[in-house]
Design an enzyme around this catalytic site. Structure first.
Site, PDB file in Angstrom:
ATOM      1  N   GLY A  99       1.487  32.669  -2.413  1.00  0.00           N
ATOM      2  CA  GLY A  99       2.688  33.751  -1.184  1.00  0.00           C
ATOM      3  C   GLY A  99       2.990  32.176  -0.650  1.00  0.00           C
ATOM      4  O   GLY A  99       3.115  30.852  -0.948  1.00  0.00           O
ATOM      5  N   THR A 102       0.854  28.695  -0.221  1.00  0.00           N
ATOM      6  CA  THR A 102       0.750  28.064  -1.433  1.00  0.00           C
ATOM      7  C   THR A 102       2.476  27.421  -1.430  1.00  0.00           C
ATOM      8  O   THR A 102       2.340  26.699  -1.901  1.00  0.00           O
ATOM      9  CB  THR A 102       0.527  28.797  -2.279  1.00  0.00           C
ATOM     10  OG1 THR A 102      -1.046  29.818  -1.776  1.00  0.00           O
ATOM     11  CG2 THR A 102       0.116  28.176  -3.714  1.00  0.00           C
ATOM     12  N   THR A 131       3.013  37.162  -4.860  1.00  0.00           N
ATOM     13  CA  THR A 131       2.170  38.097  -3.596  1.00  0.00           C
ATOM     14  C   THR A 131       2.486  39.603  -3.303  1.00  0.00           C
ATOM     15  O   THR A 131       3.563  40.069  -3.766  1.00  0.00           O
ATOM     16  CB  THR A 131       3.229  37.538  -2.180  1.00  0.00           C
ATOM     17  OG1 THR A 131       2.795  38.196  -0.855  1.00  0.00           O
ATOM     18  CG2 THR A 131       4.472  37.753  -2.463  1.00  0.00           C
ATOM     19  N   ILE A 132       1.505  40.370  -2.749  1.00  0.00           N
ATOM     20  CA  ILE A 132       2.178  41.415  -3.298  1.00  0.00           C
ATOM     21  C   ILE A 132       2.645  41.782  -1.813  1.00  0.00           C
ATOM     22  O   ILE A 132       3.156  42.625  -1.885  1.00  0.00           O
ATOM     23  CB  ILE A 132       0.282  42.317  -2.706  1.00  0.00           C
ATOM     24  CG1 ILE A 132      -0.474  41.686  -1.960  1.00  0.00           C
ATOM     25  CG2 ILE A 132      -0.350  42.118  -4.069  1.00  0.00           C
ATOM     26  CD1 ILE A 132      -1.768  42.854  -1.755  1.00  0.00           C
ATOM     27  N   ASP A 133       2.923  41.134  -0.644  1.00  0.00           N
ATOM     28  CA  ASP A 133       3.543  41.232   0.447  1.00  0.00           C
ATOM     29  C   ASP A 133       5.336  41.789  -0.053  1.00  0.00           C
ATOM     30  O   ASP A 133       5.831  42.019   1.048  1.00  0.00           O
ATOM     31  CB  ASP A 133       3.232  40.094   1.162  1.00  0.00           C
ATOM     32  CG  ASP A 133       1.778  40.610   1.731  1.00  0.00           C
ATOM     33  OD1 ASP A 133       1.381  41.241   1.671  1.00  0.00           O
ATOM     34  OD2 ASP A 133       0.999  38.939   2.407  1.00  0.00           O
ATOM     35  N   MET A 175      -1.751  46.397   3.480  1.00  0.00           N
ATOM     36  CA  MET A 175      -1.216  44.922   3.867  1.00  0.00           C
ATOM     37  C   MET A 175      -0.533  44.688   3.602  1.00  0.00           C
ATOM     38  O   MET A 175       0.944  45.497   3.980  1.00  0.00           O
ATOM     39  CB  MET A 175      -2.143  44.039   2.863  1.00  0.00           C
ATOM     40  CG  MET A 175      -4.305  43.713   2.157  1.00  0.00           C
ATOM     41  SD  MET A 175      -4.415  42.707   0.733  1.00  0.00           S
ATOM     42  CE  MET A 175      -4.399  40.884   2.400  1.00  0.00           C
ATOM     43  N   GLY A 176      -0.004  43.356   3.759  1.00  0.00           N
ATOM     44  CA  GLY A 176       2.181  43.332   4.143  1.00  0.00           C
ATOM     45  C   GLY A 176       2.671  41.978   4.820  1.00  0.00           C
ATOM     46  O   GLY A 176       3.120  41.740   4.838  1.00  0.00           O
TER      47      GLY A 176
END
Length: 222
Positions: A99, A102, A131-133, A175-176
């Site tokens: 994310g 990184t 990234t899941i965000d 999350m986010g």
């Protein structure tokens, strides 16, 4: 890379061992600090869960806040360790996956090498946004986002069914980071009755003096 005859190393737990590298007291050893990938290691990997080399929150560029810090020996200490470790292992290129932090570290690695004396070994750096965000600028989606939405939406659907059966209410937190993509994606796919993202929480209807007002939030939900 393997099919083209390149040797591929996978470093365990992100930058954890790389940033603590020392040529005498903390050398990086195969099977302990990194693994040399073989073709058989990658079979079926795409559909397997987890991360076979682990992950971590290690951030070797955390102390670098501005461009001038790249000339500070103390602030670039861990970044220098990463570079030295890669040179010691005769690595030609670094591919990082992750994310925002990184991505920032990858960028710092590129710029740090520009401060080195002429003739110093050069390591190419490539970053893959995972990234899941889903909060990267310049691209439509990050891989990892849709997987996270799919998994969480199924859980929300289960909670919704339970809420209907028991006349109950559930509040689900996702999350986010600073973006509401994950909250809205999960809410839409999971058929939630209401969604409030971090962007919504900044509206005047939910804040007082610039901060989230819990009383207003409760009234909004109810």
């Amino acid at each position: 890379f393997l099919e083209n005859g390149h040797e591929v190393l996978g470093f365990y737990h992100g930058y954890s061992n790389l940033q603590d590298y020392h040529p005498v007291s903390h050398r990086l050893l195969p099977d302990k600090h990194y693994r040399v990938f073989q073709e058989k290691d990658l079979r079926g990997l795409r559909n397997s869960r987890g991360i076979i080399i682990g992950t971590a929150r290690a951030n070797p560029g955390k102390t670098i806040k501005e461009k001038e810090d790249l000339a500070d020996v103390e602030k670039t200490g861990k970044l220098r360790n990463v570079y030295s470790a890669l040179v010691d292992l005769q690595v030609d290129a670094l591919i990082s996956i992750g994310g925002d932090d990184t991505l920032r570290t990858a960028n710092l690695m590129v710029n740090y090498q520009k401060t080195l004396p002429a003739g110093s070994p050069h390591i190419r750096v490539i970053h893959l946004p995972k990234t899941i965000d889903n909060d990267y600028e310049g691209i439509d989606f990050t891989f990892g986002f849709f997987t996270a939405v799919d998994i969480m939406a199924k859980e929300v659907l289960n909670l919704r069914a339970d809420a209907l059966a028991t006349s109950a209410y559930y509040i689900v937190e996702t999350m986010g980071r600073k973006a509401g993509w994950l909250a809205y994606g999960t809410a839409i796919a999971g058929e939630a009755n209401l969604v409030i993202s971090v962007e919504d929480a900044k509206s005047e209807a939910l804040t007082s003096n610039g901060t989230l007002d819990l009383a207003k939030l409760v009234d909004y939900i109810v």
